[in-house]
Write an enzyme that holds these catalytic residues in place. Sequence first.
Site, PDB file in Angstrom:
ATOM      1  CB  CYS A 115     -58.376 -21.065 -29.602  1.00 44.57           C
ATOM      2  SG  CYS A 115     -59.607 -22.275 -29.097  1.00 44.57           S
ATOM      3  CG  HIS A 250     -54.655 -23.098 -30.884  1.00 41.69           C
ATOM      4  ND1 HIS A 250     -54.798 -23.535 -29.587  1.00 41.69           N
ATOM      5  CD2 HIS A 250     -55.886 -23.218 -31.466  1.00 41.69           C
ATOM      6  CE1 HIS A 250     -56.057 -23.903 -29.399  1.00 41.69           C
ATOM      7  NE2 HIS A 250     -56.740 -23.722 -30.524  1.00 41.69           N
ATOM      8  CG  ASN A 280     -58.674 -26.492 -29.085  1.00 45.58           C
ATOM      9  OD1 ASN A 280     -58.059 -25.756 -28.320  1.00 45.58           O
ATOM     10  ND2 ASN A 280     -59.351 -26.040 -30.119  1.00 45.58           N
TER      11      ASN A 280
HETATM   12  N1  COA Z   1     -67.885 -38.923 -34.555  1.00 50.07           N
HETATM   13  C1  COA Z   1     -68.406 -39.483 -35.661  1.00 50.07           C
HETATM   14  N2  COA Z   1     -68.991 -38.763 -36.620  1.00 50.07           N
HETATM   15  C2  COA Z   1     -69.046 -37.428 -36.468  1.00 50.07           C
HETATM   16  C3  COA Z   1     -68.529 -36.796 -35.327  1.00 50.07           C
HETATM   17  C4  COA Z   1     -67.938 -37.591 -34.344  1.00 50.07           C
HETATM   18  N3  COA Z   1     -67.392 -37.096 -33.220  1.00 50.07           N
HETATM   19  N4  COA Z   1     -68.735 -35.480 -35.449  1.00 50.07           N
HETATM   20  C5  COA Z   1     -69.363 -35.278 -36.617  1.00 50.07           C
HETATM   21  N5  COA Z   1     -69.567 -36.459 -37.228  1.00 50.07           N
HETATM   22  C6  COA Z   1     -70.184 -36.719 -38.519  1.00 50.07           C
HETATM   23  C7  COA Z   1     -71.134 -35.633 -38.958  1.00 50.07           C
HETATM   24  O1  COA Z   1     -72.388 -35.829 -38.386  1.00 50.07           O
HETATM   25  C8  COA Z   1     -71.142 -35.811 -40.452  1.00 50.07           C
HETATM   26  O2  COA Z   1     -72.002 -36.849 -40.774  1.00 50.07           O
HETATM   27  P1  COA Z   1     -72.921 -36.792 -42.106  1.00 50.07           P
HETATM   28  O3  COA Z   1     -71.963 -36.669 -43.239  1.00 50.07           O
HETATM   29  O4  COA Z   1     -73.649 -38.076 -42.038  1.00 50.07           O
HETATM   30  O5  COA Z   1     -73.772 -35.569 -41.922  1.00 50.07           O
HETATM   31  C9  COA Z   1     -69.727 -36.286 -40.767  1.00 50.07           C
HETATM   32  O6  COA Z   1     -69.171 -36.752 -39.515  1.00 50.07           O
HETATM   33  C10 COA Z   1     -68.838 -35.206 -41.380  1.00 50.07           C
HETATM   34  O7  COA Z   1     -68.926 -34.089 -40.581  1.00 50.07           O
HETATM   35  P2  COA Z   1     -68.126 -32.780 -40.908  1.00 50.07           P
HETATM   36  O8  COA Z   1     -68.409 -31.798 -39.825  1.00 50.07           O
HETATM   37  O9  COA Z   1     -68.354 -32.346 -42.310  1.00 50.07           O
HETATM   38  O10 COA Z   1     -66.629 -33.364 -40.800  1.00 50.07           O
HETATM   39  P3  COA Z   1     -65.266 -32.671 -41.134  1.00 50.07           P
HETATM   40  O11 COA Z   1     -64.502 -33.549 -42.018  1.00 50.07           O
HETATM   41  O12 COA Z   1     -65.411 -31.234 -41.495  1.00 50.07           O
HETATM   42  O13 COA Z   1     -64.537 -32.721 -39.701  1.00 50.07           O
HETATM   43  C11 COA Z   1     -64.040 -31.355 -37.795  1.00 50.07           C
HETATM   44  C12 COA Z   1     -65.128 -32.072 -38.596  1.00 50.07           C
HETATM   45  C13 COA Z   1     -64.749 -30.639 -36.642  1.00 50.07           C
HETATM   46  C14 COA Z   1     -63.076 -32.365 -37.246  1.00 50.07           C
HETATM   47  C15 COA Z   1     -63.306 -30.368 -38.709  1.00 50.07           C
HETATM   48  O14 COA Z   1     -64.214 -29.591 -39.428  1.00 50.07           O
HETATM   49  C16 COA Z   1     -62.407 -29.460 -37.915  1.00 50.07           C
HETATM   50  O15 COA Z   1     -61.450 -29.883 -37.324  1.00 50.07           O
HETATM   51  N6  COA Z   1     -62.664 -28.141 -37.954  1.00 50.07           N
HETATM   52  C17 COA Z   1     -61.889 -27.191 -37.213  1.00 50.07           C
HETATM   53  C18 COA Z   1     -62.407 -27.163 -35.819  1.00 50.07           C
HETATM   54  C19 COA Z   1     -61.474 -26.488 -34.881  1.00 50.07           C
HETATM   55  O16 COA Z   1     -60.314 -26.729 -34.890  1.00 50.07           O
HETATM   56  N7  COA Z   1     -62.044 -25.649 -34.023  1.00 50.07           N
HETATM   57  C20 COA Z   1     -61.331 -24.984 -33.008  1.00 50.07           C
HETATM   58  C21 COA Z   1     -60.596 -23.852 -33.580  1.00 50.07           C
HETATM   59  S1  COA Z   1     -59.767 -23.050 -32.294  1.00 50.07           S
END
Ligand code: COA
Length: 323
Positions: A115, A250, A280
């Site tokens: 990215c 980004h 993204n």
């Molecule tokens: N829909 C519904 N629930 C979802 C889901 C989806 N698409 N994806 C994950 N979950 C659930 C998980 O299973 C978890 O459930 P649990 O608590 O029962 O285990 C819960 O949601 C929380 O998951 P978690 O991964 O801790 O959520 P979060 O608040 O950290 O948000 C992201 C997840 C991915 C949105 C966040 O971490 C993020 O944006 N990270 C940066 C990613 C990024 O930008 N990457 C690219 C960089 S270039």
Amino acid sequence: MTAKRSLLSGFGGYLPERIVTNDELASELDTSDEWISGRTGIRQRHRAGEGDTAVSMAAHAARQALDYAGATPSDVDAVIVATSTPDEAFPATAVRVQAELGMTGGFGFDLSAACSGFIYALSVADSLIRSGQARSALVIGSEVYSRILDWSDRGTCVLFGDGAGAVFLTTATPESGEAGILSTHLHSDGRYGDMLYVDGATGQRDRPAHLRMQGRDVFRHAVSKLSASVDEVLAANSLTHAEVDWLVPHQANLRIIDGVARKLALPTERVVVTVDRHANTSAASIPLALNEAVRDGRIKKGDLVLMEALGGGLTWGSALARL
Ligand code: COA
């Protein structure tokens, strides 16, 4: 004699026709519009159709960037394509783009920095122009992440979209005044390689490669590393937060974007946001956002534009330019 500098002279973009909304994903997966938009700001993404490839999308964006600058393919010395999803291991996407554009001279190569790819490619192109090795360069990000997503992993597949963006860099002239790329700053730290990666090479048809991510860890690194990167680029140019006209980040997650904007004390109307509509698009996201904001008249000649990105590697970096 004054030092050479590169100018952002043209902007282009391409988004596949097909739009996939969060509700459509929710009809196929255990997810919801509320979960996706609440955590990321994403409402929809574009998905490549049969005829869309990394090459075709890149060439489309490149043609637009040349048109914007009133240039033709014969004016291009270098083509750099930042992509993690090339159609083939080789030849490089960039040389296929050369052929699509009808170029018979110059040189092209691809660059892999996930990215952060656009910031890396911009930095390399800027160096080529400053050193006199190229007089102009097409810098393109083109990505088809829909082909490397694990559609059974709801934690990653809802976050990405397909598309391409391009800028055309030329060598500044005395008439360019203060305009041009002021500096670029690159970083990577391979210790975090397993935080966001693709588990194979794209060429392996019998074992399709998939993107894997520890989202929460990436999030944590993103806010701190991008904030440091923003400070670094401003300090290098003896500029303050208050002098930045536009943040073109980004587009991974609205909460990460807001975190960096707060650090800069930039009001939201000075931040270019496309993540809600594009999701993204990895290396394509910054040039797509730039293209949109330049063409709709938000970013104007003379504006100071700060760009930053973080991605798999981890890689991250920033660039500052006066339009
Ligand atoms: N829909 C519904 N629930 C979802 C889901 C989806 N698409 N994806 C994950 N979950 C659930 C998980 O299973 C978890 O459930 P649990 O608590 O029962 O285990 C819960 O949601 C929380 O998951 P978690 O991964 O801790 O959520 P979060 O608040 O950290 O948000 C992201 C997840 C991915 C949105 C966040 O971490 C993020 O944006 N990270 C940066 C990613 C990024 O930008 N990457 C690219 C960089 S270039």
